[in-house]
Scaffold this motif. Structure first.
Motif, short mmCIF file in Angstrom:
data_model
loop_
_atom_site.label_atom_id
_atom_site.label_comp_id
_atom_site.label_asym_id
_atom_site.label_seq_id
_atom_site.Cartn_x
_atom_site.Cartn_y
_atom_site.Cartn_z
N UNK A 391 0.79 -1.24 0.00
CA UNK A 391 0.00 0.00 0.00
C UNK A 391 0.82 1.28 0.00
N UNK A 392 1.95 1.31 0.72
CA UNK A 392 2.75 2.54 0.79
C UNK A 392 3.32 2.91 -0.57
N UNK A 393 3.47 1.95 -1.47
CA UNK A 393 3.95 2.20 -2.83
C UNK A 393 2.80 2.34 -3.81
N UNK A 394 1.75 1.57 -3.61
CA UNK A 394 0.66 1.52 -4.58
C UNK A 394 -0.30 2.70 -4.48
N UNK A 395 -0.39 3.33 -3.31
CA UNK A 395 -1.34 4.43 -3.13
C UNK A 395 -0.60 5.69 -2.68
N UNK A 396 0.21 6.29 -3.56
CA UNK A 396 1.07 7.41 -3.14
C UNK A 396 0.28 8.70 -2.91
N UNK A 397 0.74 9.45 -1.96
CA UNK A 397 0.26 10.81 -1.74
C UNK A 397 1.48 11.73 -1.64
N UNK A 576 11.07 -5.90 8.71
CA UNK A 576 9.71 -6.28 8.35
C UNK A 576 9.59 -6.31 6.82
N UNK A 577 8.61 -7.03 6.29
CA UNK A 577 8.50 -7.17 4.83
C UNK A 577 7.98 -5.90 4.17
N UNK A 578 8.53 -5.63 2.98
CA UNK A 578 7.97 -4.63 2.09
C UNK A 578 7.13 -5.36 1.05
N UNK A 579 6.23 -4.65 0.40
CA UNK A 579 5.38 -5.30 -0.58
C UNK A 579 4.67 -6.46 0.06
N UNK A 599 11.77 4.93 12.77
CA UNK A 599 12.12 5.08 11.36
C UNK A 599 11.86 3.75 10.66
N UNK A 600 10.94 3.77 9.68
CA UNK A 600 10.62 2.57 8.91
C UNK A 600 10.08 2.96 7.56
N UNK A 601 9.63 1.97 6.78
CA UNK A 601 9.10 2.22 5.44
C UNK A 601 7.62 1.88 5.30
N UNK A 602 7.03 1.33 6.35
CA UNK A 602 5.62 0.97 6.28
C UNK A 602 4.88 1.62 7.44
N UNK A 603 3.68 2.04 7.16
CA UNK A 603 2.88 2.74 8.16
C UNK A 603 2.20 1.75 9.08
#
Length: 649
Positions: A391-397, A576-579, A599-603
């Protein structure tokens, strides 16, 4: 406090009250003979296969005039140092002007920038010839193309077949992407320690770095026809290795890809077919660091605008090694895909097997797909169907702070909403899976789709899966199974939600080896703190009810909890996994002097439960917070991926 917050508060208070606070082959050998790559099918060839063989096996397909042009005669020097772009291009142009012919090379390594093959020309690389990319962006001019589903300017590849017809690349030589330069540009060395990745992650625009960090691909076929790519090796791709985009009648045979040399290049896909027609890929051997064999068809509003399908495609008799997909559909699915047959494949330690990925804004109809005669060994996730991918990649804001200086055109394209929204829901249907064996898997089945358009009408036949656990299905309908056997290492079968008319496999659980009951989180924390007095900060994954310790790898959970037992400086990093779980990204949690940072890449929705004798006056950066004087417990909630919370007296 909201009701949910109150419930979390009570749960946390009770939990903390009972805690007694004391104190992770490359390859064995490349396959040399095509016979070793083949998996024999007991069936007759399909009409689609006969159609592709009729095109590509026909005498005279992509026939090149019998004339040779030696690049050395035009000044090329294979010393591994001299820049040869102009000399090689002159040889190519001379062949084209003469009506066609073969460009050849003396033995050596030829450093070059972007090369553009022409119609009726063959680039022949003998076994002792290497074409190596120069590590300089200036030698790869931007060209209008499509990358990751979006039409935009992007650097030319090392070898380009761009709007041409009747072209070949052949021989046992090497195309060396020399990609370490672009890997480090993307995420530093070691991975995720720097580069544009760190900058964009900190700015909450991680989704844009794949598009803004323009990385050079080794081989691109774009808007071309009657093309043969045969026998050569590609290594160290800076980005996707071989891209076939908006093209017709392309034959890829006997290509070897070795990208994990001297590091691990991000998004170093193997062979990608993008909105192209009449494609045959066979007898290839691929080791990469993303999707090994893949079909794509555009992303979101831009892909729906182009509306060009990928169709009439056969991938067969290939081996995949490291990588994230034996065969992947997506995530760019907007133009749709149809009439695809995949067979005779073997995955050896590939992260996943047959992989579907899309998102609720991609759209596209994916139908009439056949997978058969496939073997997977030590593939963690053999059937991974995720239609709400990353979702963090597929639904950008776009954050407000990024708007003040203007934004790139492709950012606007990527964030243009799909209207009406229901047009964005992808549909996967009429898919056959037959004669497949799986050994050494982590999870047997996984499907996650949408109630509005479940993954439907799949037929499974003659399949054996050995896995640790059964897996889960959500959003699936009308699946039939004939002679399908699932053997698990525990007594956990397939979990199902939002499913209809699903036939299940014959299940053989592990006799007497049911999974051990996991101790409650409170008991796990008690054991940990009793074993060491140095533990201050304890992350918890509520979905798996497990504690997370330094350098652990955890599954993804929408919500996370952190227990802070005393005000003492400490930092913990885990992964943790991305995608859908094929890249793993670090999460760092720190606390010091009344400050907590993540600090991470997923919400996630974070809940911090902090033992403190005195309440703070303010908690800056929190969404909600409350203090229980009786339990001496501060509970702070925050949703985000990169933030800091500061408590002040």
């Amino acid at each position: 406090m909201t009701d949910t917050f109150k419930m979390n508060w009570i749960a946390g208070t009770l939990l903390l009250a009972i805690i007694a606070i004391g104190t992770s082959c490359q390859e064995s050998k490349a396959v040399d003979q095509q016979d070793d790559l083949s998996v024999t099918s007991t069936e007759e060839k399909s009409e689609l296969v006969r159609q592709m063989e009729g095109i590509f096996y026909a005498e005279g397909f992509a026939s090149i005039p019998d004339k040779s042009f030696d690049a050395a005669d035009y000044g090329a020097v294979g010393d591994g140092k001299t820049l040869n772009t102009q000399a090689i291009q002159q040889a190519i142009d001379a062949a084209a002007e003469a009506g066609g012919g073969k460009v050849i090379f003396p033995a050596g390594t030829y450093v070059s920038g972007a090369l553009f093959l022409k119609s009726n020309v063959e680039l022949h690389l003998a076994e002792d010839v290497v074409i190596q990319a120069i590590q300089d962006d200036a030698h790869f001019p931007d060209k209008w193309t499509r990358v990751a589903g979006i039409e935009m300017d992007w650097p030319a590849a090392l070898v380009n077949i761009y709007e041409q017809e009747n072209v070949r690349i052949s021989g046992k030589g090497v195309i060396d992407g020399n990609g370490k330069y672009w890997w480090d540009k993307f995420w530093g060395d070691p991975p995720r320690s720097g580069g544009m990745w760190v900058d964009y992650t900190e700015r909450d625009i991680r989704w844009a770095v794949d598009y803004d960090c323009k990385r050079v691909r080794p081989v691109v076929v774009y808007k071309s026809k009657e093309v043969v790519l045969e026998d050569f090796t590609v290594k160290r791709a800076g980005f996707w290795t071989i891209s076939l985009t908006f093209s017709n009648q392309v034959y890829v045979n006997g290509v070897t890809i070795r990208n994990n040399i001297g590091g691990f290049g991000p998004s170093s896909d193997g062979i990608n077919t993008d909105s192209s027609k009449d494609i045959l890929v066979e007898n290839c051997d691929i080791d990469c660091n993303d999707d090994n064999l893949c079909i794509k068809a555009g992303r979101d509003s831009d892909g729906l605008r182009v509306n060009r399908p990928a169709e009439n495609i056969v991938y067969r008799n290939c081996i995949t090694r490291s990588g994230h997909g034996l065969f992947t559909i997506g995530s760019e699915t907007s133009g749709g895909m149809r009439n695809v047959e995949v067979y005779g494949l073997e995955a050896q330690g590939t992260n996943t097997g047959i992989r579907f990925k899309s998102a609720k804004v991609r759209g596209g109809l994916i139908e009439n797909i056949s997978f058969h005669d496939i073997k997977m060994t030590d593939v963690a996730r053999p059937f991974q169907f995720e239609l709400n991918w990353y979702p963090e990649y597929s639904y950008p804001t776009i954050p407000d702070k990024e708007l003040k200086d203007g934004i790139p055109r492709h950012w606007k394209v990527m964030t243009t909403p799909v209207e009406p929204p229901e047009k964005g829901i992808p549909e996967f249907r009429n898919i056959q899976l037959k004669n497949i064996t799986v050994e050494g898997a982590e999870r047997g089945f996984y499907a996650n789709a949408f109630i509005e358009k479940p993954i439907h009408d799949l037929h499974w036949e003659n399949i054996t899966i050995e896995a640790k656990e059964g897996g889960s299905l959500n959003g699936a309908a009308n699946w039939t199974m004939e002679n399908v056997v699932l053997k698990t290492n525990n007594d956990e079968f397939i979990q199902m939600t939002n499913t209809e008319s699903i036939e299940l496999p014959e299940w053989i659980p592990a006799s007497g080896k049911s999974a051990e009951a996991k101790a409650p989180v409170a008991e796990q924390i008690t054991r940990l703190t009793a074993a060491t007095t140095s533990t201050v900060l304890i992350p918890v994954n509520p979905a798996s009810q497990s504690l997370i310790q330094a350098n652990d790898t955890t599954t993804f959970s929408e919500n996370m909890e952190v227990y802070i037992l005393k005000d003492e400086a400490q930092q913990i990093q885990y992964y943790e996994p991305l995608g859908d779980g094929f890249y793993f990204s670090p999460v760092t949690i720190s606390q010091q002097g009344g400050s907590i940072s993540v600090k991470g890449e997923r919400k996630h929705g974070w809940t911090f439960r902090i033992r403190t004798a005195d309440p703070p006056k303010t908690v800056n950066g929190a969404d909600e917070w409350a203090y229980d004087a009786q339990e001496k417990l501060l509970v702070v909630q925050k949703t985000g991926m990169q933030f800091e919370i500061v408590m002040s007296d």
